[in-house]
Design a protein around this motif. Sequence first.
Motif, mmCIF file in Angstrom:
data_model
loop_
_atom_site.group_PDB
_atom_site.id
_atom_site.type_symbol
_atom_site.label_atom_id
_atom_site.label_comp_id
_atom_site.label_asym_id
_atom_site.label_seq_id
_atom_site.Cartn_x
_atom_site.Cartn_y
_atom_site.Cartn_z
ATOM 1 N N ILE A 130 -3.117 64.116 5.303
ATOM 2 C CA ILE A 130 -3.596 63.184 3.911
ATOM 3 C C ILE A 130 -2.705 63.989 2.812
ATOM 4 O O ILE A 130 -2.795 65.163 2.331
ATOM 5 N N LYS A 131 -2.369 63.276 1.902
ATOM 6 C CA LYS A 131 -1.721 64.085 0.166
ATOM 7 C C LYS A 131 -2.828 63.614 -0.522
ATOM 8 O O LYS A 131 -3.108 62.600 -0.898
ATOM 9 N N GLY A 132 -3.103 64.770 -1.298
ATOM 10 C CA GLY A 132 -4.843 64.265 -2.311
ATOM 11 C C GLY A 132 -4.919 66.154 -3.046
ATOM 12 O O GLY A 132 -4.169 66.632 -3.319
ATOM 13 N N LYS A 133 -5.772 65.946 -3.728
ATOM 14 C CA LYS A 133 -6.084 66.971 -4.867
ATOM 15 C C LYS A 133 -7.429 67.638 -4.560
ATOM 16 O O LYS A 133 -7.966 66.884 -4.015
ATOM 17 N N LYS A 134 -7.360 68.940 -4.802
ATOM 18 C CA LYS A 134 -8.013 69.479 -4.312
ATOM 19 C C LYS A 134 -8.852 69.500 -5.154
ATOM 20 O O LYS A 134 -8.805 68.743 -6.784
ATOM 21 N N SER A 135 -10.607 69.710 -4.771
ATOM 22 C CA SER A 135 -11.565 69.464 -5.909
ATOM 23 C C SER A 135 -11.307 70.898 -6.641
ATOM 24 O O SER A 135 -10.985 71.790 -6.822
ATOM 25 N N GLU A 136 -12.718 70.773 -7.723
ATOM 26 C CA GLU A 136 -12.335 72.274 -8.416
ATOM 27 C C GLU A 136 -12.577 73.718 -7.771
ATOM 28 O O GLU A 136 -12.602 74.679 -8.046
ATOM 29 N N MET A 137 -14.021 73.517 -6.819
ATOM 30 C CA MET A 137 -14.306 74.594 -5.735
ATOM 31 C C MET A 137 -12.675 74.977 -4.991
ATOM 32 O O MET A 137 -13.743 75.956 -4.720
ATOM 33 N N GLU A 138 -12.779 73.776 -4.527
ATOM 34 C CA GLU A 138 -11.913 74.146 -3.718
ATOM 35 C C GLU A 138 -10.206 75.127 -4.056
ATOM 36 O O GLU A 138 -9.675 74.877 -3.143
ATOM 37 N N LYS A 139 -10.027 74.771 -5.375
ATOM 38 C CA LYS A 139 -8.784 74.659 -6.223
ATOM 39 C C LYS A 139 -9.176 76.517 -5.551
ATOM 40 O O LYS A 139 -9.394 76.996 -5.532
ATOM 41 N N PHE A 140 -7.382 76.838 -5.794
ATOM 42 C CA PHE A 140 -6.554 78.396 -5.811
ATOM 43 C C PHE A 140 -7.520 79.095 -6.864
ATOM 44 O O PHE A 140 -7.359 78.057 -8.334
ATOM 45 N N ALA A 141 -7.920 80.228 -7.233
ATOM 46 C CA ALA A 141 -8.585 80.628 -7.865
ATOM 47 C C ALA A 141 -7.694 81.433 -8.864
ATOM 48 O O ALA A 141 -6.824 81.645 -8.558
ATOM 49 N N GLY A 142 -7.947 80.518 -10.286
ATOM 50 C CA GLY A 142 -7.895 80.809 -10.927
ATOM 51 C C GLY A 142 -6.296 80.011 -11.910
ATOM 52 O O GLY A 142 -5.460 80.086 -12.488
ATOM 53 N N GLY A 143 -6.658 79.116 -10.946
ATOM 54 C CA GLY A 143 -4.983 77.896 -10.894
ATOM 55 C C GLY A 143 -6.369 76.759 -11.615
ATOM 56 O O GLY A 143 -7.063 76.746 -12.414
ATOM 57 N N ARG A 198 -12.849 68.553 12.295
ATOM 58 C CA ARG A 198 -12.487 69.886 11.526
ATOM 59 C C ARG A 198 -11.293 69.422 10.146
ATOM 60 O O ARG A 198 -10.039 69.004 11.101
ATOM 61 N N GLY A 199 -11.448 68.730 9.449
ATOM 62 C CA GLY A 199 -9.743 68.950 8.372
ATOM 63 C C GLY A 199 -9.547 70.675 8.344
ATOM 64 O O GLY A 199 -9.858 71.393 8.876
ATOM 65 N N ILE A 200 -8.139 70.413 8.205
ATOM 66 C CA ILE A 200 -7.630 71.899 8.011
ATOM 67 C C ILE A 200 -6.004 72.092 6.733
ATOM 68 O O ILE A 200 -5.692 70.966 6.851
ATOM 69 N N GLN A 201 -6.200 72.382 5.903
ATOM 70 C CA GLN A 201 -5.316 72.485 5.038
ATOM 71 C C GLN A 201 -4.277 73.050 5.355
ATOM 72 O O GLN A 201 -3.742 73.845 5.998
ATOM 73 N N GLY A 202 -2.805 71.770 5.090
ATOM 74 C CA GLY A 202 -2.071 72.397 5.540
ATOM 75 C C GLY A 202 -0.746 73.034 4.979
ATOM 76 O O GLY A 202 -0.011 74.049 5.102
ATOM 77 N N ALA A 203 -0.871 72.658 3.699
ATOM 78 C CA ALA A 203 0.211 73.665 2.324
ATOM 79 C C ALA A 203 -0.660 73.111 1.964
ATOM 80 O O ALA A 203 -0.980 71.722 1.350
ATOM 81 N N THR A 204 -0.565 74.780 0.634
ATOM 82 C CA THR A 204 -0.917 73.585 -0.715
ATOM 83 C C THR A 204 0.074 73.831 -2.047
ATOM 84 O O THR A 204 0.507 74.786 -1.990
ATOM 85 N N SER A 205 0.222 73.743 -3.073
ATOM 86 C CA SER A 205 0.911 73.641 -4.286
ATOM 87 C C SER A 205 -0.340 74.575 -5.198
ATOM 88 O O SER A 205 -1.433 72.810 -5.257
ATOM 89 N N HIS A 206 0.001 74.946 -6.597
ATOM 90 C CA HIS A 206 -0.862 74.931 -7.560
ATOM 91 C C HIS A 206 -0.524 74.884 -8.624
ATOM 92 O O HIS A 206 0.486 75.803 -8.976
ATOM 93 N N CYS A 207 -0.507 73.825 -9.467
ATOM 94 C CA CYS A 207 -0.461 74.407 -10.423
ATOM 95 C C CYS A 207 -0.650 75.412 -11.579
ATOM 96 O O CYS A 207 -2.999 74.779 -11.323
ATOM 97 N N LEU A 208 -0.916 76.579 -11.555
ATOM 98 C CA LEU A 208 -0.640 76.964 -12.629
ATOM 99 C C LEU A 208 -1.170 76.780 -14.097
ATOM 100 O O LEU A 208 -1.904 77.931 -14.148
#
Lengths: 524, 524
Positions: free
Chosen positions: B233-246, B261-271
Motif C-alpha cells: 500500500i502506498k501512502g503517507k506516514k503520520s507526523e509521529m511516524e515520519k523521519f526525524a527532522g524531515g 503486523r504491518g511492515i514498512q517496505g521502503a521509505t522516501s523522506h521529503c526533508l
Amino acid sequence: MAGDDAKKPKAKASGGKKKEVKKETGLGLSFKKEENFGEWYSEVVVNAEMIEYYDISGCYILRPWTMSIWEIMQAFFDAEIKKMKIKNCYFPLFVSPGVLEKEKDHIEGFAPEVAWVTKSGKSELEVPIAIRPTSETVMYPYYSKWIRGHRDLPLKLNQWCNVVRWEFSNPTPFISFVAFLLFINWHILIFQSYFLLYRAVSFFDKKGILRSQQRKRQTRRRIYEEFLAVPVIKGKKSEMEKFAGGLYTTSVEAFIPNTGRGIQGATSHCLGQNFAKMFEINFENEKGEKAMVWQNSWAYSTRTIGVMVMVHGDDKGLVLPPKVASVQVIVIPVPYKDADTKGIFDACVATIETLCEAGIRAETDFRDNYSPGWKYSHWEMKGVPLRIEIGPKDLANNQVRAVRRDNGTKLDISRDSLVDQVKTMLDNIHQSLFNAAKQKRDACVQVVKTWDEFKEALSQKKLILAPWCDEEEVEQDVKARTKGEMGAAKTLCSPFDQPELPEGTKCFASGKPAKKWTYWGRSY
Amino acid sequence: MAGDDAKKPKAKASGGKKKEVKKETGLGLSFKKEENFGEWYSEVVVNAEMIEYYDISGCYILRPWTMSIWEIMQAFFDAEIKKMKIKNCYFPLFVSPGVLEKEKDHIEGFAPEVAWVTKSGKSELEVPIAIRPTSETVMYPYYSKWIRGHRDLPLKLNQWCNVVRWEFSNPTPFISFVAFLLFINWHILIFQSYFLLYRAVSFFDKKGILRSQQRKRQTRRRIYEEFLAVPVIKGKKSEMEKFAGGLYTTSVEAFIPNTGRGIQGATSHCLGQNFAKMFEINFENEKGEKAMVWQNSWAYSTRTIGVMVMVHGDDKGLVLPPKVASVQVIVIPVPYKDADTKGIFDACVATIETLCEAGIRAETDFRDNYSPGWKYSHWEMKGVPLRIEIGPKDLANNQVRAVRRDNGTKLDISRDSLVDQVKTMLDNIHQSLFNAAKQKRDACVQVVKTWDEFKEALSQKKLILAPWCDEEEVEQDVKARTKGEMGAAKTLCSPFDQPELPEGTKCFASGKPAKKWTYWGRSY
C-alpha cells in the motif's frame, strides 16, 4: 577545426562566486608532477573531482568520477568471478575479539590497526567489538561449519566489502608528504574504509590451490594492463613481506618512476593449511578419512585507482585510460559570434547520439556560462581521453576535430567515418598509455650485483633487480642498513619470469650463493 | 513422469555424518507457519541456507542464496537510478560527533542506537567516532560545499552502503519471539549492518521534490510487486511516524497476515528545507538571489527479502518468486535400477542447456549420494520455483515432468515446447504468488468507525482502515490505550488511494471530524 580564441582557458564572468568556482573545478594545477609529486597527486585527485576530503582524518569521499571507474572494474571482476563459480556472500562488519585473536601470527600483523567499538549510545558494551581489519578470521569459523565432506569442496566465496585499518603514520616535517600519503595509500589510511573484492577459497589439496592461484594472477594482470593501462610485474613475495599467517603470497607490482617506489597492486595469499588448522576446517575425504583443506584468499582494492592516477596523470591533471573512463569522449561546441549556433549544437547532439549508439560513452558540455577554452581545461583536468570540438568550419566541412588527452594530437574526422575513427583513436590511446608507462618503468630497472651498485641504484630511485640468497635475515639486514628519511629498501617480489641465474652468482647483500632474481626498492 | 519411490524424502546412507547433514540441509521444518510463525521463520531462513547465525548477537551472515536475490534487485535498481541521472558515490563509514549532532530532532531519533569507536589497537581515540546510523548527516556538509549556483542543481547522489544501528530489544520471556525478531527486523537489529540503497537528492524547489517523490514511489512498488510478488500500500506516514527532522515521509507498506503486523517496505523522506538550513545548503538562483535547496532522501534495504520470505514461505520452506530466484528451474534425474541412466543424465544436461540459452536460470542436481526424493525436499526448502524431473518414462516419451513449488501442480511437458511452457509456468507462478498474497492481505483489511470496532479488529490481528482526525495527540493516545504484550497499535500510513470520506464522518478514536482514511495496526 575549432577557433583560436578557444585555446586559452578563460572563464566568463558570471557572478561573485566565479573565483571560488574556478578554483574548485580546477583550472590548472599549482604543482608539477616532476617537481613535487606528492602535492601534484593530492591536487589532481581533488581537482579532477575524484576525492573530497572528509572531516575525519584519513577518511575521504569517493565522488562519482571515482565510483564510475570502480564500477567498471567491479563489473568486469564480478563477471569473471561468476565464470569461476565463485559465489558472493556478505559477512558482518564486526568481529568478536575471540575470533580475531585466534590466529596469532595473523593478529600480530593487524592488532595495532584495529578499530574497536566499545559504546552503543551512552552504554558501555560488555565486550568490545572489532571492525574487521581483513576477512579471513571473520569467514573461517563458518567454513569450518559448512565444510563436512569432500562434496562440499571447493567452497568458493567472495565478498565485496569495506575493511578498516588504523595505521599510524610517522609524524613528519614535510606536510606535503603527509597529505600525499593520505591519498596515495588507499590501502593503509588512518581509519580508512575501502571497497574490496574479497575472495576466500577452500580446496581439497595443494593442486587445486596452485591452479587457482595462477588463474587469479591472470585476472589481476588483466585489470592492470587491459583496463588501467598500467604495466605490472607478477611475482612472489618474500617471507618477510608475505601475508601474516599464510604460506606464501603472490602479487602484481607496479612502479612509480617519479618517486622510485614500488606499489603492491593486488595480492593472492596461499594460506596452505595453517588457517584450516586454527579454525578446524576439516572434511571427510573420498576414502572416508579425515583431511584438512588447503586455502587461499585474494584481494584488490580502490588502491588500483590511485596507481592509475600516479602512472598516467600529467601537469594538466588526470589522464584516464579509455576502458575505465565514464566519459570517453566529451563533445564541445565552439560557436563564434554570428556563427550558426543552432547548427553547431545540433551537430554536437547528433555526434554523441551516433557515438552512444555504437557503445561509446560520450557526453556534450553545453553550459552557457563557460567559454570553450575553459571547458577544454576542465575536461582535461578530469582526464577524458578524447575531446571533440565542433566549430563553424567543422560544420561547413561535415567534420569534427578530435583531440587526444594523452598527447594532444589533433585529427579532423569526417562525420561519415566518426565511429570507426573514434574507436581506433580510443584503442590507440590505451596502447600509447601502456607503452609510455612501460617504457618509463623499464628505464628505471637497474640490474645490480654488488652492495655498492645497490646503494647507488637506490639513491637514484631505481627499480632494482638483484640476485638474492632468499634469506629472511639478509632482507632484515638490508632494511636496517638502508633506513633513512625516505624509508628503507625491501623486496618487492621475485618475478615469475626469472632471468637466467648463472651458477656461482652471489647474493648482492650477503655474498652467499644467490637463489633467485628479486626486485628491490622502496615501496608504498 | 517421475517414479513413485521419489515421493517420500529419504537420504541414502553415506557415512557417519549423515544425520547432521540431513539436519543442516533442512529436510523438513520443525515448526508450522500457522502455528508458530516466529520459530518457523527462523528455521526457514537458516534451513534454506539464506542466513547463518554469527557469534555477535544480532549480526548474521548473508549466504549466497540471499546475495543472489539482493544482486538481482540491486541490478534493477541501479539501472533505474542511472536512467534518472543519479550518480553513485561512497561516503566514509564514520561520522564525527559534531556532524552527527548537528540536526537535533534527527539525532534524538538515532542517538541511543549509535555505535561508537573509541579505541584503535590499544590507544584511546581523542574524540570518539560514530559509525553511520544513517546517511543524511554524513552527506549534507558536502552538499553545502558542492552546491553553489543553480547550475549545480539538482544534485542527485546515491550510495550503496551498510549502516549500523544498535537497538535495544526488550528482554522477553518468549525466547522464540526474540529469535524471531533477530531475523525479522533486518532493519532494526542489534548492531545490524545491512545493505542499503541510499539516495539523497537536492532540488531547487518544492516542485522538483514532489515530482521526484512520486517517481520513486513507482520504483519501490515495482520492486515489491514485479520482483517479490508482494502487494503493498502506498501512502503517507503520520507526523509521529515520519523521519526525524524531515517534512513528511511516504512509504510502501506490506502486511503479514500470520502475525497481523504491518511492515514498512521502503521509505522516501521529503526533508523540505530543514536539513538545508542546518547544513547551510544555499545556492544563487537564476535571479542572483540567495536561495535554499529542497531535499529528499530515500532508502530500501535487505529487509525487503525478509518480507518476501514471510509472505510466500510455507511449511515446506522458502518459496521464491521466479524473478529473484537465482535458480528458477532445478532439473533432477530420476533413474531406476536397470534404467538408461546415461540417457536420463544426458536429457537433464540437454534440458538445462536449452533453458539457459533461453535466459532461464536452470541447474541440475547430479549428486550421487542423495535420492531423488531427498533432492525434491532440499530444493523445495530452498524455494526453487519449478522442479523438472526426468525418469525413464519421460525419456521414452520425449517429455519432462514439471512441478510447481508454490502449489505442487504437476505438468508433463514435451521437450519440443520446453522453453515456451517453462516460461509460461514461471509467469503463472509469479502471478499466483502475488494474487494469493493479495487475497490473504485483503481478507485482513477491516474498516472500522468506532473505538470498540477498532479494539475488536486489533485483537483479531486485522489491518485496520479507519477515519482519523490526523492529530498527533490522538495517535499518541491510541498507542497508550493499546499498549500490551503484543505491542501498541499505531498508524501504518494514510493511503494515497483514499476511499470516499462522507462529510460529517468522525474520527474513530477522538470523535473529532475525520480528515482522512488511515491504516492502523501493530507493526515491525
